[in-house]
Design a protein around this motif. Sequence first.
Motif, mmCIF file in Angstrom:
data_model
loop_
_atom_site.group_PDB
_atom_site.id
_atom_site.type_symbol
_atom_site.label_atom_id
_atom_site.label_comp_id
_atom_site.label_asym_id
_atom_site.label_seq_id
_atom_site.Cartn_x
_atom_site.Cartn_y
_atom_site.Cartn_z
ATOM 1 N N GLN A 109 8.853 10.026 62.225
ATOM 2 C CA GLN A 109 8.608 10.370 60.792
ATOM 3 C C GLN A 109 9.352 9.736 59.769
ATOM 4 O O GLN A 109 9.208 9.277 58.844
ATOM 5 N N GLN A 110 10.831 9.574 60.014
ATOM 6 C CA GLN A 110 11.764 8.988 59.115
ATOM 7 C C GLN A 110 11.383 7.364 59.043
ATOM 8 O O GLN A 110 11.450 6.900 58.206
ATOM 9 N N GLN A 111 11.119 7.068 60.386
ATOM 10 C CA GLN A 111 10.764 5.438 60.078
ATOM 11 C C GLN A 111 9.693 5.197 59.348
ATOM 12 O O GLN A 111 9.655 4.314 58.663
ATOM 13 N N GLU A 112 8.515 6.174 59.335
ATOM 14 C CA GLU A 112 7.226 5.742 58.520
ATOM 15 C C GLU A 112 7.832 5.921 57.039
ATOM 16 O O GLU A 112 7.293 5.251 56.523
ATOM 17 N N THR A 113 8.531 6.999 56.768
ATOM 18 C CA THR A 113 9.031 7.198 55.456
ATOM 19 C C THR A 113 9.857 5.801 54.626
ATOM 20 O O THR A 113 9.411 5.404 54.097
ATOM 21 N N SER A 158 6.177 13.231 45.947
ATOM 22 C CA SER A 158 5.276 13.708 47.525
ATOM 23 C C SER A 158 6.591 12.854 48.299
ATOM 24 O O SER A 158 6.678 13.422 49.403
ATOM 25 N N LEU A 159 6.847 11.802 48.166
ATOM 26 C CA LEU A 159 7.594 10.972 48.950
ATOM 27 C C LEU A 159 8.900 11.380 49.294
ATOM 28 O O LEU A 159 9.419 11.745 50.361
ATOM 29 N N PHE A 160 9.397 11.876 48.009
ATOM 30 C CA PHE A 160 11.101 12.485 47.971
ATOM 31 C C PHE A 160 10.879 13.964 48.720
ATOM 32 O O PHE A 160 11.678 14.633 49.578
ATOM 33 N N ASN A 161 9.888 14.807 48.644
ATOM 34 C CA ASN A 161 9.548 15.990 49.182
ATOM 35 C C ASN A 161 9.105 15.776 50.714
ATOM 36 O O ASN A 161 9.860 16.541 51.506
ATOM 37 N N ASP A 162 8.821 14.796 51.208
ATOM 38 C CA ASP A 162 8.353 14.532 52.758
ATOM 39 C C ASP A 162 9.803 14.223 53.218
ATOM 40 O O ASP A 162 10.011 14.770 54.208
ATOM 41 N N LYS A 209 26.321 12.138 60.092
ATOM 42 C CA LYS A 209 25.242 10.749 60.631
ATOM 43 C C LYS A 209 23.994 11.237 59.867
ATOM 44 O O LYS A 209 23.209 10.136 59.657
ATOM 45 N N LEU A 210 23.322 12.221 60.313
ATOM 46 C CA LEU A 210 22.144 12.735 59.663
ATOM 47 C C LEU A 210 22.030 12.615 58.283
ATOM 48 O O LEU A 210 20.948 11.872 57.714
ATOM 49 N N GLU A 211 22.974 12.705 57.509
ATOM 50 C CA GLU A 211 23.156 12.824 56.019
ATOM 51 C C GLU A 211 23.226 11.219 55.650
ATOM 52 O O GLU A 211 22.429 10.764 54.726
ATOM 53 N N GLN A 212 23.742 10.638 56.341
ATOM 54 C CA GLN A 212 24.090 8.943 56.074
ATOM 55 C C GLN A 212 22.538 8.215 56.135
ATOM 56 O O GLN A 212 22.418 7.733 55.267
ATOM 57 N N THR A 217 17.532 6.283 53.551
ATOM 58 C CA THR A 217 16.218 6.422 53.151
ATOM 59 C C THR A 217 15.891 6.980 51.723
ATOM 60 O O THR A 217 15.004 6.140 51.079
ATOM 61 N N PHE A 218 16.945 7.628 51.401
ATOM 62 C CA PHE A 218 16.685 7.822 50.025
ATOM 63 C C PHE A 218 16.845 6.680 48.832
ATOM 64 O O PHE A 218 16.195 6.619 47.839
ATOM 65 N N ASP A 219 18.140 5.960 49.139
ATOM 66 C CA ASP A 219 18.485 4.911 48.363
ATOM 67 C C ASP A 219 17.276 3.914 48.483
ATOM 68 O O ASP A 219 16.931 3.122 47.308
ATOM 69 N N LEU A 220 16.286 3.727 49.577
ATOM 70 C CA LEU A 220 15.101 2.745 49.477
ATOM 71 C C LEU A 220 14.102 3.104 48.632
ATOM 72 O O LEU A 220 13.553 2.466 47.732
ATOM 73 N N LEU A 221 13.757 4.571 48.711
ATOM 74 C CA LEU A 221 12.912 5.203 47.847
ATOM 75 C C LEU A 221 13.300 5.031 46.272
ATOM 76 O O LEU A 221 12.566 4.870 45.481
#
Length: 175
Positions: A27-31, A76-80, A120-123, A128-132
């Motif tokens: 899912q993260q990779q898809e986002t 919607s992307l940030f909520n996902d 690591k999870l937060e990194q 992902t957040f930075d890309l969005l």
Amino acid sequence: MNRIILITVCLLAITSITSGSLYWSKQQQETVNNAKVTLKNVQAAERSQSTKADLPEQTKGEDKTSLSEIKDYYISLFNDLEVQETSKADQLLVQAKADQVSGKFSKAEVTTKYQDLSQKLEQNADQTFDLLYEAVHADLSKNGHSTSEAKEFKTTYHTKKKERIDRIMTKLNKM
């Protein structure tokens, strides 16, 4: 009998965590991929806009996306992303509890191990957040809107991130 139950519970927890981790990893990779595609589309549109800038005023198209449409799309992307990261944090806590119940690790070892995994999870979430966030900036710019409109996304993300980290640390310390 109690050992068999404990072993069964641990195996079930590990199985569910592993399958859940694989699911959320996908899912993260898809986002991330969606963010990259969106960013590429915005950049391509910017290049096409720059060629339109050379055209006479009468031939320029008015195909701007409204601010509310852009915000709705990215909300919607940030909520996902938030849902995915919260679920991953929950899985991390289940795994930590399973490690603690198994008796293989001391409380301090479990806390240290899962604090590191949480970081690591937060990194990964930050990447992902930075890309969005970069994509929303580009989209706002492309459509003639102020990039300061994206600040609310960053504020919301950091608030939820802090809440998520606090919740993880509180639960780890209570184990």
